[in-house]
Enzyme design. Structure first.
Site, short mmCIF file in Angstrom:
data_model
loop_
_atom_site.label_atom_id
_atom_site.label_comp_id
_atom_site.label_asym_id
_atom_site.label_seq_id
_atom_site.Cartn_x
_atom_site.Cartn_y
_atom_site.Cartn_z
CB SER A 1 5.26 -2.02 12.08
OG SER A 1 4.81 -0.70 12.33
CD GLU B 1 -3.62 -2.76 7.57
OE1 GLU B 1 -2.51 -2.94 7.09
OE2 GLU B 1 -4.30 -1.74 7.34
CE LYS C 1 0.01 3.36 4.76
NZ LYS C 1 -0.02 3.50 6.20
CD GLU D 1 -3.01 5.33 6.93
OE1 GLU D 1 -3.03 5.38 5.70
OE2 GLU D 1 -2.05 4.84 7.58
CG HIS E 1 -6.02 1.74 5.49
ND1 HIS E 1 -5.54 2.64 6.40
CD2 HIS E 1 -5.00 0.90 5.20
CE1 HIS E 1 -4.27 2.37 6.65
NE2 HIS E 1 -3.91 1.31 5.93
N GLY F 1 2.41 1.95 10.85
CA GLY F 1 3.36 3.06 10.73
C GLY F 1 4.09 3.39 12.02
CG ASN G 1 -1.74 1.21 1.38
OD1 ASN G 1 -1.85 2.01 0.45
ND2 ASN G 1 -2.36 1.37 2.54
C1 PEP Z 1 -0.88 0.04 6.29
O1 PEP Z 1 -1.01 1.25 6.21
O2 PEP Z 1 -1.76 -0.72 5.82
C2 PEP Z 1 0.32 -0.49 6.92
C3 PEP Z 1 0.31 -1.73 7.31
O3 PEP Z 1 1.37 0.39 7.07
P1 PEP Z 1 2.82 0.03 7.71
O4 PEP Z 1 3.30 -1.25 7.07
O5 PEP Z 1 3.68 1.20 7.33
O6 PEP Z 1 2.63 -0.13 9.17
#
Ligand code: PEP
Length: 258
Positions: free
Chosen positions: A212, A167, A11, A97, A95, A173, A9
């Protein structure tokens, strides 16, 4: 039997030049991938640019969002048919976000799920708890409630040929991933819940982990029985890191025999 699915992703990152270079690097790196599935989710305005480099490659396109409408007076929105027109295979919905910054709720997300299925795209339903919910021991109930919202509108059949990405919001992040053992427990509870409606859908549904994930920690997630892949943010923006994650998936002994 489920095989591993790795999605990057990207973003709101990159420009035409960096996205083109990253795509070309991944196409070259993944020319021999055949066991796991791979998709990338660039910013929507670059889907068409990326698509041109993916012809004859093993990498699929994923959108980061979709609108609930197919056409009409909805300024700024992107329809599932437009995504399909660009050969997009998957779309992320729910998601955190988008739930946080765009106030999307479970009912909105269920409508997005519906429109994707109607057009034939595969929804990646992102679910997960925030830190307060995690600390209070509500992880499983938060996840189940987010799944229930889909079942309420569309029935359990909607989860046929769909993907769930667990998630935990606090892991996204942050550089601090959830422990693979805890993720396994959450994934198992999700699968058991779906099995309470339909055992075959539960057996076949792909449940990814995201938060992460790095080339260093990814194998520990793949080693868990109910973790069927990863959704990767930051590490997918670097060709070497994302390639290492995908190569780890490719070499892994999954799918497990039942
Ligand atoms: C995400 O935004 O779906 C995500 C898993 O980000 P990160 O791997 O940077 O934690």
């Amino acid at each position: 039997m489920r095989s591993l699915l790795v999605i990057g992703n990207w973003k709101l990152n990159g420009n035409k030049n960096t996205i083109t270079n990253l795509t070309i690097a991944l196409v070259n790196a993944f020319y021999n991938i055949s066991k796991c599935s791979v998709a990338i989710a660039p910013p929507v305005m670059y889907l068409d640019v990326v698509k041109r480099y993916l012809l004859n490659s093993h990498i699929q396109l994923c959108a980061q969002n979709v609108d609930i409408h197919l056409s009409g007076a909805f300024t700024g929105d992107i329809s599932a048919e437009m995504l399909q027109d660009l050969n997009t295979r998957y779309a992320l919905i729910g998601h955190s976000e988008r739930r946080i910054h765009h106030k999307e709720n479970d009912a909105d997300i269920a409508k997005k799920f519906f429109i994707l299925k109607k057009v034939g795209l595969i929804p990646i339903l992102c679910i997960g708890e925030n830190k307060k919910e995690y600390d209070s021991g509500y992880t499983q109930s938060v996840c189940i409630n987010q799944i229930k919202a889909i079942i309420k509108l569309l029935g359990i059949e909607a989860f046929k040929n769909s993907v769930i990405a667990y998630e935990p919001i606090w892991a996204i992040g942050s550089g601090v991933s959830a422990s693979p053992e805890n993720v396994q427990l959450v994934h198992k509870s999700i699968r058991d819940y779906i099995a309470s409606y339909d055992a075959s859908i539960a057996d076949n549904i792909t449940i990814q982990y995201g938060g992460s994930v790095t080339p260093e920690n990814v194998i520990q997630f793949f080693d868990q029985k109910d973790i069927d892949g990863v959704l990767v943010g930051a590490a997918s923006l670097n060709a070497n890191s994302f390639s290492m994650i995908v190569q780890t998936a490719e070499k892994h002994k999954k799918p497990y025999p039942d």
